[in-house]
Motif scaffolding. Structure first.
Motif, PDB file in Angstrom:
ATOM      1  N   LYS A  37       0.849  -1.388   0.053  1.00 25.75           N
ATOM      2  CA  LYS A  37       0.030  -0.078  -0.125  1.00 25.75           C
ATOM      3  C   LYS A  37       0.658   1.244  -0.168  1.00 25.75           C
ATOM      4  N   LEU A  38       1.920   1.296   0.655  1.00 24.28           N
ATOM      5  CA  LEU A  38       2.824   2.289   0.832  1.00 24.28           C
ATOM      6  C   LEU A  38       3.585   2.542  -0.586  1.00 24.28           C
ATOM      7  N   PHE A  39       3.857   1.645  -1.137  1.00 21.59           N
ATOM      8  CA  PHE A  39       4.317   1.595  -2.647  1.00 21.59           C
ATOM      9  C   PHE A  39       3.525   2.103  -3.560  1.00 21.59           C
ATOM     10  N   VAL A  40       2.095   1.813  -3.586  1.00 22.86           N
ATOM     11  CA  VAL A  40       1.086   2.329  -4.634  1.00 22.86           C
ATOM     12  C   VAL A  40       0.756   3.478  -4.348  1.00 22.86           C
ATOM     13  N   GLU A  41       1.056   3.776  -3.137  1.00 26.59           N
ATOM     14  CA  GLU A  41       0.540   5.421  -2.891  1.00 26.59           C
ATOM     15  C   GLU A  41       1.448   6.440  -3.166  1.00 26.59           C
ATOM     16  N   GLY A  56      14.113   0.178 -12.885  1.00 23.70           N
ATOM     17  CA  GLY A  56      15.091  -0.034 -11.974  1.00 23.70           C
ATOM     18  C   GLY A  56      15.300   1.526 -11.052  1.00 23.70           C
ATOM     19  N   TRP A  57      15.160   2.476 -11.892  1.00 22.32           N
ATOM     20  CA  TRP A  57      15.360   3.781 -11.574  1.00 22.32           C
ATOM     21  C   TRP A  57      14.143   4.259 -10.503  1.00 22.32           C
ATOM     22  N   ILE A  58      12.973   4.100 -11.009  1.00 19.16           N
ATOM     23  CA  ILE A  58      11.826   4.346 -10.139  1.00 19.16           C
ATOM     24  C   ILE A  58      11.898   3.381  -8.690  1.00 19.16           C
ATOM     25  N   LEU A  59      12.156   1.981  -8.781  1.00 26.91           N
ATOM     26  CA  LEU A  59      12.409   1.401  -7.661  1.00 26.91           C
ATOM     27  C   LEU A  59      13.378   2.057  -6.716  1.00 26.91           C
ATOM     28  N   ASP A  60      14.392   2.403  -7.260  1.00 26.42           N
ATOM     29  CA  ASP A  60      15.510   3.108  -6.576  1.00 26.42           C
ATOM     30  C   ASP A  60      15.062   4.415  -5.824  1.00 26.42           C
ATOM     31  N   GLN A  61      14.254   5.118  -6.675  1.00 21.41           N
ATOM     32  CA  GLN A  61      13.630   6.169  -6.073  1.00 21.41           C
ATOM     33  C   GLN A  61      12.816   6.006  -4.774  1.00 21.41           C
ATOM     34  N   LEU A  83       8.356  -6.049  -1.862  1.00 24.68           N
ATOM     35  CA  LEU A  83       8.114  -5.413  -3.276  1.00 24.68           C
ATOM     36  C   LEU A  83       8.728  -6.303  -4.189  1.00 24.68           C
ATOM     37  N   GLN A  84       9.943  -6.904  -4.061  1.00 20.60           N
ATOM     38  CA  GLN A  84      10.451  -7.586  -4.880  1.00 20.60           C
ATOM     39  C   GLN A  84       9.491  -8.928  -5.373  1.00 20.60           C
ATOM     40  N   SER A  85       9.230  -9.650  -4.444  1.00 15.94           N
ATOM     41  CA  SER A  85       8.030 -10.501  -4.633  1.00 15.94           C
ATOM     42  C   SER A  85       7.033 -10.150  -5.606  1.00 15.94           C
ATOM     43  N   PHE A  86       6.503  -8.959  -5.377  1.00 18.52           N
ATOM     44  CA  PHE A  86       5.288  -8.267  -6.033  1.00 18.52           C
ATOM     45  C   PHE A  86       5.943  -7.832  -7.437  1.00 18.52           C
ATOM     46  N   VAL A  87       7.201  -7.619  -7.687  1.00 19.82           N
ATOM     47  CA  VAL A  87       7.397  -7.227  -9.023  1.00 19.82           C
ATOM     48  C   VAL A  87       7.924  -8.621  -9.878  1.00 19.82           C
ATOM     49  N   GLU A  88       8.217  -9.715  -9.075  1.00 16.18           N
ATOM     50  CA  GLU A  88       8.421 -10.879  -9.734  1.00 16.18           C
ATOM     51  C   GLU A  88       7.154 -11.635 -10.218  1.00 16.18           C
ATOM     52  N   TYR A  89       6.034 -11.452  -9.541  1.00 16.74           N
ATOM     53  CA  TYR A  89       4.430 -11.602  -9.999  1.00 16.74           C
ATOM     54  C   TYR A  89       4.420 -10.578 -11.196  1.00 16.74           C
ATOM     55  N   LEU A  90       4.532  -9.804 -11.369  1.00 12.59           N
ATOM     56  CA  LEU A  90       4.260  -8.790 -12.514  1.00 12.59           C
ATOM     57  C   LEU A  90       5.198  -9.363 -13.563  1.00 12.59           C
ATOM     58  N   ALA A 101      12.682  -7.662 -11.310  1.00 16.43           N
ATOM     59  CA  ALA A 101      12.688  -7.884  -9.932  1.00 16.43           C
ATOM     60  C   ALA A 101      13.985  -7.888  -9.462  1.00 16.43           C
ATOM     61  N   ASN A 102      15.221  -8.266 -10.306  1.00 10.24           N
ATOM     62  CA  ASN A 102      16.585  -8.321  -9.774  1.00 10.24           C
ATOM     63  C   ASN A 102      17.216  -6.968  -9.489  1.00 10.24           C
ATOM     64  N   ARG A 103      16.388  -5.891  -9.996  1.00  8.15           N
ATOM     65  CA  ARG A 103      16.764  -4.521  -9.905  1.00  8.15           C
ATOM     66  C   ARG A 103      16.279  -3.977  -8.453  1.00  8.15           C
ATOM     67  N   VAL A 104      15.566  -4.714  -7.773  1.00  9.25           N
ATOM     68  CA  VAL A 104      14.912  -4.266  -6.189  1.00  9.25           C
ATOM     69  C   VAL A 104      15.991  -4.593  -5.576  1.00  9.25           C
ATOM     70  N   ASN A 105      16.519  -3.419  -4.988  1.00  6.39           N
ATOM     71  CA  ASN A 105      17.669  -3.503  -3.894  1.00  6.39           C
ATOM     72  C   ASN A 105      17.065  -3.761  -2.571  1.00  6.39           C
TER      73      ASN A 105
END
Length: 340
Positions: A37-41, A56-61, A83-90, A101-105
Motif C-alpha cells: 500500500k505504501l508503494f502504491v500510494e 530500476g530507477w523508479i524502484l531505486d527512487q 516489493l521484490q516478490s510483487f515485481v516477480e509476480y508482475l 525484480a533483480n533490480r529491486v535493492n
C-alpha cells in the motif's frame, strides 16, 4: 482485451494479494497489504500510472524515499523483500520486463539485527509465574495465558486458535490444530499442527482458569475457545492486549517507573502496550525459546514444540548473549573434559 502492462499499480497490488490469499495466512496477507500500500500510494503521488512504467530507477527512487523517512533498517529490508516478490509476480504475468525484480535493492543488514532484541527475560517471566501461582491471581486469565505462552513458546495465532477440547487435563497436553475454515489458521498450516506436553503447574493453572474465570462462550462457528471473551473468540488485538496486561511488572510488586496502579493510564486495555515493561506476545515467544535453549532442551525438541526450524530459532529467536551461552549451556559440559 486489456493487457497486463496496462494495469495501474493499485489494480496489480489487489490482483497480487488476491492470488496469494490461498497460500498465506490472513495475518501475513495483512502485512503484505500494508507494505505494498505504501508503494502504491507513492506511485500515485509520483504519477506512475501503469506498471509498465516501472523501471530500476523508479524502484531505486522509492527505496530512497522510504529510507529518507527514517524507517528502521529491518523495516526497509522487509518492505523491499515484499516489493521484490510483487515485481516477480508482475514479471510472471508479463506486465513488466523480465529481470526487473533483480533490480529491486534489498538493503543488507547484519543477521543479528533482523529480529527484535526485546524479549521477556526469563527471570521476569519466572518471577511473574511464581507470583501468579501463589497469589489470589492464581487461575486468572492473565495467569493461564502467560503459563501457556511461556511453556509452549507458541505464536499468538496458535494460542488464539486453541479450543477447550484442545486441552487434555489428564494427559497434560495442548493440541494445536489448523482450522482455516473456521477462522483459526496456523501460520505453517498443517505443518504447524502438533501436541505439546505441559507440566503440572501449567495444567493446574488452566484447570483453575476454566473452572473460575473462563467465559463459557462459543465463537461464530460454534466452537468453544480456550481463551474466550464475552463475544466468543477473542480477536488478535484483544489477545495481544491481554498479553501486555499479563506481563505488567506491577502485577507482582511496585511499579519500576514510579506510577500508581490506581491512576496509571497504562492499566487500561487500550494503553497497555505503552507500559515500558509490558511485553507483546512475540517478545514472550522470543524469551520462551531462549529459555528452552538455556535449560538444555534439545534443539530438535524445542523446534517441534514451538513450530520453528532450528535455523529460524538460531537466527531470529535465540537471544542469549555469548556469555549466557557459555555459562548456561557450555560450562556444565566442561566436567566431561576433566583429565584427573
Amino acid at each position: 482485451m486489456r493487457r497486463p502492462n496496462e494495469l495501474t499499480p493499485r489494480e496489480a497490488w489487489h490482483r497480487y494479494l488476491d492470488g496469494r490469499r490461498t497460500e498465506i495466512t490472513d495475518e501475513t496477507a495483512s502485512t503484505y497489504h500494508y507494505r505494498l500500500k505504501l508503494f502504491v500510494e507513492w506511485c500515485e503521488e509520483n504519477e506512475v500510472e501503469t506498471v509498465s512504467e516501472l523501471t530500476g530507477w523508479i524502484l531505486d527512487q522509492y527505496e530512497s524515499a522510504r529510507s529518507g523517512e527514517g524507517v528502521a533498517a529491518t523495516t526497509l529490508h522487509n518492505e523491499m523483500e515484499t516489493l521484490q516478490s510483487f515485481v516477480e509476480y508482475l514479471e510472471r504475468i508479463e506486465a513488466v520486463d523480465d529481470g526487473l525484480a533483480n533490480r529491486v535493492n534489498i538493503p543488507d543488514i547484519p543477521s543479528d539485527e533482523r529480529s527484535r532484541e526485546t524479549k521477556l527475560e526469563a527471570d521476569r517471566a519466572l518471577a511473574l509465574i511464581r507470583h501468579y501461582r501463589t497469589s489470589e491471581q492464581a487461575g486468572s486469565r492473565n495467569h493461564a495465558l502467560l503459563e501457556v505462552a511461556w511453556h509452549t513458546g507458541a505464536r499468538l495465532g496458535g494460542i488464539r486458535a486453541l479450543d477447550l477440547r484442545d486441552f487434555d487435563a489428564g494427559e497434560q497436553t495442548l493440541e494445536f490444530v489448523h482450522r482455516p475454515e473456521t477462522d483459526t489458521p496456523l501460520k505453517n498450516k498443517r505443518k504447524g499442527e502438533r501436541i505439546v506436553g505441559i507440566r503440572d503447574g501449567v495444567a493446574t493453572a488452566l484447570k483453575r482458569y476454566i473452572q473460575s474465570e473462563r467465559w463459557d462462550k462459543h465463537d461464530d462457528h460454534g466452537r468453544q475457545p480456550l481463551f474466550s471473551s464475552l463475544q466468543g473468540r477473542a480477536s488478535t488485538n484483544t489477545m495481544r492486549a491481554w498479553m501486555y496486561t499479563a506481563t505488567f511488572p506491577c502485577n507482582r510488586g511496585p511499579c519500576p517507573h514510579g506510577h500508581e496502579p490506581e491512576t496509571c493510564e497504562f492499566r487500561s486495555h487500550t494503553h497497555a502496550s505503552k507500559c515500558p515493561s509490558s511485553r507483546a506476545p512475540h517478545h514472550v515467544r522470543t524469551g520462551s525459546i531462549t529459555w528452552h535453549q538455556d535449560r538444555g532442551v534439545p534443539r530438535e525438541v524445542t523446534s517441534e514444540r514451538v513450530n520453528a526450524s532450528q535455523n529460524v530459532i538460531d537466527r531470529y529467536y535465540d537471544k542469549a548473549t555469548k556469555r549466557e551461552r557459555m555459562e548456561l549451556r557450555r560450562r556444565p559440559h566442561l566436567e566431561k573434559l576433566e583429565i584427573e
